[in-house]
Design a protein around this motif. Structure first.
Motif, PDB file in Angstrom:
ATOM      1  N   PHE A  60       2.829  -6.543   3.994  1.00 28.00           N
ATOM      2  CA  PHE A  60       2.210  -5.851   2.867  1.00 28.00           C
ATOM      3  C   PHE A  60       2.226  -6.733   1.631  1.00 28.00           C
ATOM      4  CE2 PHE A  60       4.091  -2.252   5.347  1.00 28.00           C
ATOM      5  CZ  PHE A  60       2.888  -1.743   5.816  1.00 28.00           C
ATOM      6  N   LYS A  61       1.168  -6.621   0.831  1.00 27.17           N
ATOM      7  CA  LYS A  61       1.118  -7.288  -0.464  1.00 27.17           C
ATOM      8  C   LYS A  61       1.977  -6.480  -1.426  1.00 27.17           C
ATOM      9  CE  LYS A  61      -3.548  -8.829   0.463  1.00 27.17           C
ATOM     10  NZ  LYS A  61      -4.954  -8.562   0.243  1.00 27.17           N
ATOM     11  N   PRO A  62       2.465  -7.103  -2.500  1.00 33.29           N
ATOM     12  CA  PRO A  62       3.266  -6.345  -3.475  1.00 33.29           C
ATOM     13  C   PRO A  62       2.517  -5.114  -3.976  1.00 33.29           C
ATOM     14  CG  PRO A  62       3.382  -8.696  -3.937  1.00 33.29           C
ATOM     15  CD  PRO A  62       2.352  -8.507  -2.859  1.00 33.29           C
ATOM     16  N   ALA A  65       2.629  -0.928  -0.293  1.00 31.03           N
ATOM     17  CA  ALA A  65       3.373   0.097   0.451  1.00 31.03           C
ATOM     18  C   ALA A  65       4.384   0.766  -0.473  1.00 31.03           C
ATOM     19  CB  ALA A  65       4.068  -0.532   1.649  1.00 31.03           C
ATOM     20  N   GLU A  66       3.894   1.515  -1.421  1.00 32.23           N
ATOM     21  CA  GLU A  66       4.787   2.177  -2.387  1.00 32.23           C
ATOM     22  C   GLU A  66       5.423   3.458  -1.838  1.00 32.23           C
ATOM     23  OE1 GLU A  66       5.861   1.197  -5.464  1.00 32.23           O
ATOM     24  OE2 GLU A  66       4.869  -0.699  -4.977  1.00 32.23           O
ATOM     25  N   LYS A  67       4.687   4.180  -1.001  1.00 33.09           N
ATOM     26  CA  LYS A  67       5.170   5.469  -0.509  1.00 33.09           C
ATOM     27  C   LYS A  67       5.573   5.440   0.952  1.00 33.09           C
ATOM     28  CE  LYS A  67       2.352   8.012  -3.790  1.00 33.09           C
ATOM     29  NZ  LYS A  67       1.277   8.974  -3.965  1.00 33.09           N
ATOM     30  N   VAL A  74      -2.062   7.183   9.459  1.00 35.42           N
ATOM     31  CA  VAL A  74      -0.905   8.063   9.229  1.00 35.42           C
ATOM     32  C   VAL A  74       0.095   7.326   8.350  1.00 35.42           C
ATOM     33  CG1 VAL A  74       0.972   9.355  10.315  1.00 35.42           C
ATOM     34  CG2 VAL A  74      -1.236   9.181  11.465  1.00 35.42           C
ATOM     35  N   LEU A  75       0.602   8.008   7.303  1.00 37.32           N
ATOM     36  CA  LEU A  75       1.605   7.430   6.412  1.00 37.32           C
ATOM     37  C   LEU A  75       2.996   7.760   6.949  1.00 37.32           C
ATOM     38  CD1 LEU A  75       2.119   5.934   3.707  1.00 37.32           C
ATOM     39  CD2 LEU A  75       2.258   8.199   2.638  1.00 37.32           C
ATOM     40  N   TYR A  76       3.783   6.728   7.244  1.00 39.68           N
ATOM     41  CA  TYR A  76       5.141   6.896   7.764  1.00 39.68           C
ATOM     42  C   TYR A  76       6.146   6.530   6.676  1.00 39.68           C
ATOM     43  CZ  TYR A  76       3.054   7.375  12.361  1.00 39.68           C
ATOM     44  OH  TYR A  76       2.315   7.818  13.421  1.00 39.68           O
ATOM     45  N   PRO A  77       7.296   7.209   6.622  1.00 36.91           N
ATOM     46  CA  PRO A  77       8.300   6.926   5.591  1.00 36.91           C
ATOM     47  C   PRO A  77       9.006   5.594   5.846  1.00 36.91           C
ATOM     48  CG  PRO A  77       9.169   8.502   7.165  1.00 36.91           C
ATOM     49  CD  PRO A  77       7.734   8.260   7.536  1.00 36.91           C
ATOM     50  N   PHE A  78       9.643   5.060   4.813  1.00 36.92           N
ATOM     51  CA  PHE A  78      10.432   3.842   4.953  1.00 36.92           C
ATOM     52  C   PHE A  78      11.605   4.111   5.895  1.00 36.92           C
ATOM     53  CE2 PHE A  78       8.710   3.145   0.574  1.00 36.92           C
ATOM     54  CZ  PHE A  78       7.889   2.078   0.912  1.00 36.92           C
ATOM     55  N   CYS A  90       8.796   1.843  15.312  1.00 42.74           N
ATOM     56  CA  CYS A  90       8.527   0.986  14.162  1.00 42.74           C
ATOM     57  C   CYS A  90       9.690   0.961  13.180  1.00 42.74           C
ATOM     58  CB  CYS A  90       7.277   1.458  13.415  1.00 42.74           C
ATOM     59  SG  CYS A  90       5.773   1.421  14.379  1.00 42.74           S
ATOM     60  N   SER A  91       9.645  -0.062  12.350  1.00 42.06           N
ATOM     61  CA  SER A  91      10.546  -0.200  11.221  1.00 42.06           C
ATOM     62  C   SER A  91       9.648  -0.438  10.017  1.00 42.06           C
ATOM     63  CB  SER A  91      11.483  -1.383  11.448  1.00 42.06           C
ATOM     64  OG  SER A  91      12.279  -1.592  10.315  1.00 42.06           O
ATOM     65  N   CYS A  92       9.835   0.363   8.974  1.00 38.67           N
ATOM     66  CA  CYS A  92       8.958   0.316   7.812  1.00 38.67           C
ATOM     67  C   CYS A  92       9.748  -0.041   6.557  1.00 38.67           C
ATOM     68  CB  CYS A  92       8.292   1.685   7.651  1.00 38.67           C
ATOM     69  SG  CYS A  92       7.369   1.903   6.124  1.00 38.67           S
ATOM     70  N   SER A  93       9.254  -1.035   5.821  1.00 37.67           N
ATOM     71  CA  SER A  93       9.843  -1.391   4.527  1.00 37.67           C
ATOM     72  C   SER A  93       8.706  -1.664   3.548  1.00 37.67           C
ATOM     73  CB  SER A  93      10.736  -2.632   4.657  1.00 37.67           C
ATOM     74  OG  SER A  93       9.949  -3.796   4.838  1.00 37.67           O
ATOM     75  N   LYS A  94       9.037  -1.918   2.290  1.00 39.12           N
ATOM     76  CA  LYS A  94       8.001  -2.218   1.293  1.00 39.12           C
ATOM     77  C   LYS A  94       7.313  -3.546   1.571  1.00 39.12           C
ATOM     78  CE  LYS A  94       9.641   0.527  -2.533  1.00 39.12           C
ATOM     79  NZ  LYS A  94       9.734   0.615  -3.978  1.00 39.12           N
ATOM     80  N   ASN A  95       7.955  -4.414   2.364  1.00 39.83           N
ATOM     81  CA  ASN A  95       7.404  -5.735   2.639  1.00 39.83           C
ATOM     82  C   ASN A  95       6.616  -5.817   3.944  1.00 39.83           C
ATOM     83  OD1 ASN A  95       8.633  -6.774   0.305  1.00 39.83           O
ATOM     84  ND2 ASN A  95      10.548  -7.025   1.415  1.00 39.83           N
TER      85      ASN A  95
END
Length: 143
Positions: A60-62, A65-67, A74-78, A90-95
């Protein structure tokens, strides 16, 4: 490894020399066994890696992925996501978002007598008969 030589001296007897050579032989055997074991572990690591399900990463670009992380609309949580709607872990982070499939795709099956159906409930492919009288066996799966 160089084998020790027994020196003729007042402190060395034939029995201590024999003991020294036996100890050295034991150490050589242990060293050889350890090399075999390490080669086995390396081979198993390669096999396990090759047998794993397919994976991908999405960077992700800065500020992109804020939320959370977006995958297939589909939007998945961090954090860790044990199963997405399309059968990925999956593993989700802001990066980044890193995902691996929970299924393996069948290959080398008889395409004349069999067909593949994806079972989304179980996150698995089933190889089934096109015609009930013909068997479907002897296929492999890849990730």
């Amino acid at each position: 490894m160089k084998r020790p030589a027994c020196l003729k001296s007042s402190y060395s007897t034939e029995s201590t020399c024999r003991d020294l050579l036996e100890t050295w032989s034991s150490l050589e055997a242990a060293h050889y066994t350890m090399k075999i074991f390490l080669a086995f572990l390396l081979a198993m690591g390669i096999i396990v890696t090759q047998g794993d399900a397919f994976c991908f990463s999405k960077l992700f670009k800065p500020g992109e992925a804020e939320k959370g992380c977006m995958l297939d609309g589909v939007l998945y949580p961090f954090g860790e996501i044990p199963r997405t709607e399309n059968c990925f872990r999956c593993s989700c982070s802001k990066n980044e978002m890193h995902c691996c499939s929970l299924y393996h795709t069948p290959v080398n099956y008889d395409k004349e007598t069999c067909k593949v159906i994806f079972n989304k409930k179980n996150c698995d492919y089933e190889v089934v008969q096109k015609h009930p009288s013909k068997p479907c066996s002897g296929y492999a799966r890849v990730g």
